[in-house]
Write a protein that holds these residues in place. Structure first.
Motif, mmCIF file in Angstrom:
data_model
loop_
_atom_site.group_PDB
_atom_site.id
_atom_site.type_symbol
_atom_site.label_atom_id
_atom_site.label_comp_id
_atom_site.label_asym_id
_atom_site.label_seq_id
_atom_site.Cartn_x
_atom_site.Cartn_y
_atom_site.Cartn_z
ATOM 1 N N GLN A 71 0.820 -1.213 0.000
ATOM 2 C CA GLN A 71 0.000 0.000 0.000
ATOM 3 C C GLN A 71 0.851 1.258 0.000
ATOM 4 O OE1 GLN A 71 -2.109 0.920 3.639
ATOM 5 N NE2 GLN A 71 -3.823 1.819 2.506
ATOM 6 N N THR A 72 1.838 1.299 0.867
ATOM 7 C CA THR A 72 2.596 2.541 1.033
ATOM 8 C C THR A 72 3.653 2.738 -0.052
ATOM 9 O OG1 THR A 72 4.119 1.406 2.541
ATOM 10 C CG2 THR A 72 2.239 2.553 3.514
ATOM 11 N N GLU A 73 4.300 1.674 -0.498
ATOM 12 C CA GLU A 73 5.408 1.809 -1.447
ATOM 13 C C GLU A 73 5.001 1.597 -2.900
ATOM 14 O OE1 GLU A 73 7.976 2.994 -0.344
ATOM 15 O OE2 GLU A 73 8.017 2.509 1.788
ATOM 16 N N MET A 74 3.990 0.720 -3.129
ATOM 17 C CA MET A 74 3.589 0.428 -4.506
ATOM 18 C C MET A 74 2.206 0.973 -4.845
ATOM 19 S SD MET A 74 6.084 -1.155 -5.952
ATOM 20 C CE MET A 74 5.318 -1.912 -7.385
ATOM 21 N N ARG A 75 1.562 1.660 -3.874
ATOM 22 C CA ARG A 75 0.292 2.357 -4.095
ATOM 23 C C ARG A 75 -0.874 1.413 -4.395
ATOM 24 N NH1 ARG A 75 3.166 6.379 -8.430
ATOM 25 N NH2 ARG A 75 4.803 7.179 -7.068
ATOM 26 N N PHE A 76 -0.846 0.205 -3.802
ATOM 27 C CA PHE A 76 -1.980 -0.705 -3.910
ATOM 28 C C PHE A 76 -3.088 -0.207 -2.982
ATOM 29 C CE2 PHE A 76 1.021 -3.438 -5.899
ATOM 30 C CZ PHE A 76 0.325 -4.447 -6.556
ATOM 31 N N ILE A 79 -9.489 -7.837 -1.159
ATOM 32 C CA ILE A 79 -8.579 -7.358 -0.122
ATOM 33 C C ILE A 79 -7.760 -6.191 -0.644
ATOM 34 C CG2 ILE A 79 -6.569 -7.953 1.299
ATOM 35 C CD1 ILE A 79 -7.577 -10.834 1.331
ATOM 36 N N ALA A 80 -7.302 -6.287 -1.902
ATOM 37 C CA ALA A 80 -6.445 -5.250 -2.472
ATOM 38 C C ALA A 80 -6.767 -5.073 -3.942
ATOM 39 C CB ALA A 80 -4.975 -5.619 -2.287
ATOM 40 N N TYR A 81 -6.414 -3.866 -4.460
ATOM 41 C CA TYR A 81 -6.624 -3.511 -5.860
ATOM 42 C C TYR A 81 -5.301 -3.087 -6.477
ATOM 43 C CZ TYR A 81 -11.491 -3.102 -4.256
ATOM 44 O OH TYR A 81 -12.728 -3.334 -3.699
ATOM 45 N N ALA A 82 -5.203 -3.215 -7.802
ATOM 46 C CA ALA A 82 -4.004 -2.749 -8.499
ATOM 47 C C ALA A 82 -3.934 -1.226 -8.425
ATOM 48 C CB ALA A 82 -4.036 -3.201 -9.954
ATOM 49 N N PRO A 83 -2.730 -0.670 -8.352
ATOM 50 C CA PRO A 83 -2.606 0.787 -8.291
ATOM 51 C C PRO A 83 -3.127 1.436 -9.563
ATOM 52 C CG PRO A 83 -0.463 -0.249 -8.587
ATOM 53 C CD PRO A 83 -1.423 -1.345 -8.293
ATOM 54 N N ALA A 84 -3.769 2.575 -9.398
ATOM 55 C CA ALA A 84 -4.320 3.289 -10.550
ATOM 56 C C ALA A 84 -3.236 4.004 -11.335
ATOM 57 C CB ALA A 84 -5.377 4.295 -10.078
ATOM 58 N N SER A 85 -2.131 4.338 -10.684
ATOM 59 C CA SER A 85 -1.043 5.050 -11.357
ATOM 60 C C SER A 85 0.180 4.152 -11.476
ATOM 61 C CB SER A 85 -0.684 6.319 -10.573
ATOM 62 O OG SER A 85 -0.296 5.988 -9.250
ATOM 63 N N GLN A 86 1.079 4.563 -12.301
ATOM 64 C CA GLN A 86 2.308 3.804 -12.535
ATOM 65 C C GLN A 86 3.212 3.827 -11.311
ATOM 66 O OE1 GLN A 86 4.508 4.391 -16.357
ATOM 67 N NE2 GLN A 86 6.154 5.104 -15.031
ATOM 68 N N ALA A 87 3.785 2.683 -10.981
ATOM 69 C CA ALA A 87 4.757 2.607 -9.890
ATOM 70 C C ALA A 87 6.159 2.545 -10.493
ATOM 71 C CB ALA A 87 4.474 1.379 -9.031
ATOM 72 N N ASP A 88 7.158 2.314 -9.639
ATOM 73 C CA ASP A 88 8.522 2.211 -10.159
ATOM 74 C C ASP A 88 9.283 1.147 -9.386
ATOM 75 O OD1 ASP A 88 9.772 3.424 -7.780
ATOM 76 O OD2 ASP A 88 8.898 5.295 -8.517
ATOM 77 N N VAL A 89 10.439 0.761 -9.922
ATOM 78 C CA VAL A 89 11.208 -0.323 -9.359
ATOM 79 C C VAL A 89 11.772 0.031 -7.989
ATOM 80 C CG1 VAL A 89 13.453 0.279 -10.362
ATOM 81 C CG2 VAL A 89 12.886 -2.120 -9.972
ATOM 82 N N PHE A 90 11.957 1.325 -7.727
ATOM 83 C CA PHE A 90 12.468 1.721 -6.413
ATOM 84 C C PHE A 90 11.431 1.461 -5.324
ATOM 85 C CE2 PHE A 90 14.684 4.500 -9.483
ATOM 86 C CZ PHE A 90 15.948 3.970 -9.312
ATOM 87 N N GLY A 91 10.147 1.666 -5.654
ATOM 88 C CA GLY A 91 9.098 1.310 -4.714
ATOM 89 C C GLY A 91 9.050 -0.192 -4.478
ATOM 90 N N LEU A 92 9.301 -0.964 -5.520
ATOM 91 C CA LEU A 92 9.340 -2.413 -5.374
ATOM 92 C C LEU A 92 10.500 -2.838 -4.487
ATOM 93 C CD1 LEU A 92 8.272 -5.185 -6.137
ATOM 94 C CD2 LEU A 92 9.631 -5.071 -8.231
#
Length: 448
Positions: free
Chosen positions: A328-333, A394-407
């Motif tokens: 949730q916090t790093e990948m915006r799920f 329980i969770a949804y895919a993030p609406a915006s693009q994430a990045d490898v640093f968040g991963l």
């Protein structure tokens, strides 16, 4: 002109008949003596050694019919790379039958076994043999067959093949080996696979291209990939695979690789929990790889995954609340309201069961991460994880693009003082192989 008397003509005719009948017998007797004398076998060994660039030993040589040779107890030896005076065995056959058909050579092997110090050493051996064979103008095509073939690459890498049929097209520009074989699995099944190896010499530097693919039958144990990574340590001992792996390199440069296919029964506990001590993820997953590319990293030294895309389906299973919070916090799920947990020691270690997990993913070479739900139309758009009763996400895919640093931050603690976010835990070194990572590993094939 003087004519011969009748007695003289009878004598000459008799001598001619003797020569005509005894000559072939004498020639056969001389040939038999020559091939059976002790020195003939050593002459054959020396000639084969010159052609192959290896030391050859034979137990015997037979010529059952014109154009056919049978070698028994054939062993090929190569000088040990680190000790020039020591020889190591690289191949053997109980029996090797050679038949010539014009410019085509047919080899039939019994009790065939191949060995090398490692996958990279094996590729170097094959490349050298292809180079030598391409310079031989005696043949256009070589066909090899064997009921069985044992391959030992050291370090516990052993493969048993059945029904091997290989074809070698001799071309000075691009000699090519094509092979079909069955891999014997621990269950006793033998699934057919195909191999194509090309040594392209038409450029400034020779390019080696190796393609391995499954052709038919049940999935293979993922242990067939142990030449490239330890499958048991990464995806579990029961994982299986289907698909195609392509390896290529120019000259002595780094290997590039691409893979497309399926990894079945991937153990998520091994993949995540076994390497990221802070988090837990349990269950078996089916991973479909549309395309994954390995090669030199665009940023930093070494090689790693340049891009990867596909779909992950799993369930039932369980996820730690800490990993869910990190997503949730790093990948915006986005999480359902009841799962938006506070980071307390109690809630962080809580295990949350799920029935289904499904996510489509794509990681580009620039480090951008694209995620979407893969649970179909049964659930809300974008849902990636469903409760055990199968009713609520329980969770949804993030609406915006994430990045490898968040991963990277999701998977484990990082050194806050390091600008490139190198993991503080050495056990998380694998994160360096993500796009834009700079790892120490410079070869996709083990450097044995």
């Amino acid at each position: 002109m003087r004519t011969l008397s009748r007695p003289h003509r009878q004598v000459l005719f008799t001598l001619g008949m003797i020569v005509a009948t005894m000559g072939p017998t004498a020639f056969v007797a001389f040939t038999a003596w020559q091939v059976n004398r002790p020195g003939h076998r050593h002459e054959v060994e020396a000639e084969l050694g010159r052609q192959l660039g290896l030391k050859v030993t034979l137990e015997g040589v037979r010529y059952p019919r014109p154009g056919t040779i049978v070698y028994t107890g054939a062993v090929l030896w190569q000088r040990e790379p680190r000790r020039e005076k020591q020889l190591v065995e690289v191949a053997r056959a109980d029996s090797l039958k050679l038949s010539r058909e014009g410019r085509r050579l047919v080899l039939r092997a019994e009790g065939l076994a191949l060995a090398a110090e490692g996958p990279r050493h094996a590729m170097d051996q094959v490349g050298e043999l292809l180079s030598r064979a391409a310079a031989d103008e005696a043949w256009d095509h070589v066909a090899v067959s064997a009921d069985s073939c044992a391959i030992d690459l050291g370090d516990g890498l052993h493969y048993d093949l059945r029904d091997l049929a290989a074809s070698f097209r001799i071309d000075a520009g691009a000699p090519t080996v094509e092979a079909s074989y069955r891999v014997v699995t621990p269950s006793g099944s033998a699934n057919r696979c195909e191999l194509v190896l090309v040594r392209d010499r038409r450029g400034n530097e020779p390019e080696t291209i190796l393609t391995l693919r499954t052709a038919e039958g049940l999935p293979l144990p993922a242990s067939v990939l142990d030449s490239f990574f330890s499958s048991a340590d990464w995806i579990g001992t029961e994982a299986q695979m289907l698909g195609e792996l392509r390896l290529a390199r120019i000259g002595a440069g780094d290997w590039r690789a691409s893979f497309s296919g399926e990894l079945i029964d991937v153990d998520l506990a091994t993949l995540v929990s076994g390497r990221v001590s802070e988090h837990r993820l349990d269950g078996l997953a089916h991973l479909v790889i549309d395309e994954a590319e390995w090669g030199p990293q665009p940023v930093g030294p070494g090689s790693g995954w340049r891009s990867v895309s596909g779909e992950l389906r799993a369930g039932p299973g369980a996820i730690s609340s800490g990993l869910l919070q990190a997503l949730q916090t790093e990948m915006r799920f986005p999480l359902a309201e009841r799962f938006q947990l506070r980071q307390t020691s109690t809630s962080f270690d809580q295990s949350i069961p799920f029935r289904d997990l499904g996510v489509r993913f794509a990681i580009d070479s620039d480090g951008s991460v694209h995620l979407a739900g893969a649970l179909g139309d049964t659930f809300e758009p974008g849902a990636v994880m469903i409760e055990p009763d199968g009713l609520e996400p329980i969770a949804y895919a993030p609406a915006s693009q994430a990045d490898v640093f968040g991963l990277r931050r999701t998977l484990g603690p990082v050194d806050p003082g390091n600008a490139v976010l190198v993991p503080a835990d050495p056990a998380l070194k694998f994160i360096d192989y993500l796009p834009q990572g700079g790892g120490d590993q410079s070869e996709v094939i083990r450097a044995n």
